[in-house]
Design a protein around this motif. Structure first.
Motif: not given
Length: 243
Positions: A77, A104, A109, A111, A136, A146
């Protein structure tokens, strides 16, 4: 020694000795976190996340990268804060959209944690970050990665959109095409934007507008249609659309 091979061997030995927690010269000891980023790092570390600060190279760094809890060295992530690296981006478009879309499209992933939300609703933001991390990890356990280490590096086509080897979208929202853009609720347009963007490709605003005009079945795009879609785009970025 200044020999490149010796330096690479040192980095590899450091990586293996740390069980995958230290990633050699991809650490950013020379790039300090600000107070907000440190607070986020400390809070999430207390919840058990293994975080790498300012991960990356040169000026392109991710504020915090979370590692898989049991697979050493696997990154699951990207966490970005509106701290120093955010404010150093040249434009709001770079800050708000392009960095996230590039990450992405490469398989990350992603945030985002906003400082205002963090200071006003700290506990809720911690829980939101933990849910993003758990999601994730679950995706990584299903076979996603990721960091997109090898296979699906995007290329930029003549249209300006990044293209992946096998782009896919989720299921299209069930929306009946209507005669006028005024007959669509804002939440419906936002859901359609989410669907268009669910393939992970990088698009300019104009390309998203074109995709929605086509998806809505309009033969041409008038100024009213473009205005409504652009308004829905802003709501989509803020994540505040009613469902």
């Amino acid at each position: 020694s200044s020999a490149k091979g010796v330096e690479l061997l040192r980095l590899y030995l450091e990586f293996t000795a740390s069980g995958g927690r230290v990633l050699g010269d991809r650490r950013a000891a020379d790039t300090a976190l600000n107070d907000f980023e440190e607070d986020v790092r400390d809070a999430l570390t207390q919840r058990g996340l293994q975080l790498l600060p300012q991960w990356g190279a040169s000026r392109y760094r991710i504020d915090l990268v979370a590692q898989h809890p049991t697979l050493a060295g696997r990154l699951v992530l990207a966490i970005e804060c509106d701290g120093a690296s955010y404010h150093s981006a040249q434009s709001a478009r770079d800050r708000d959209r392009l960095r996230q879309q590039h990450l992405e499209a490469l398989g990350w992933r992603f945030h985002r944690i906003w400082s205002t939300d963090w200071f006003l609703h700290r506990d809720e933001e911690i829980e939101r970050a933990m849910k993003a991390f758990e999601s994730a990890v679950a995706a990584a356990d299903r076979g996603g990665d990721a960091a997109a280490e090898a296979s699906s590096v995007p290329s930029i086509g003549s249209s300006g959109a990044a293209t992946l080897s096998t782009p896919t979208r989720g299921p299209r929202p069930i929306l009946k095409n209507r005669d006028s853009i005024d007959q669509y609720r804002e939440g419906e347009l936002v859901r359609l934007i989410e669907w268009v963007q669910s393939d992970g490709l990088l698009r300019r605003d104009e390309q998203i507008v074109e995709a929605l005009v086509e998806a809505l079945g309009f033969e041409r795009r008038g100024s009213k249609i473009v205005t409504r879609i652009n308004q829905a785009l802003q709501v989509w970025r803020r994540g505040t659309a009613p469902r």
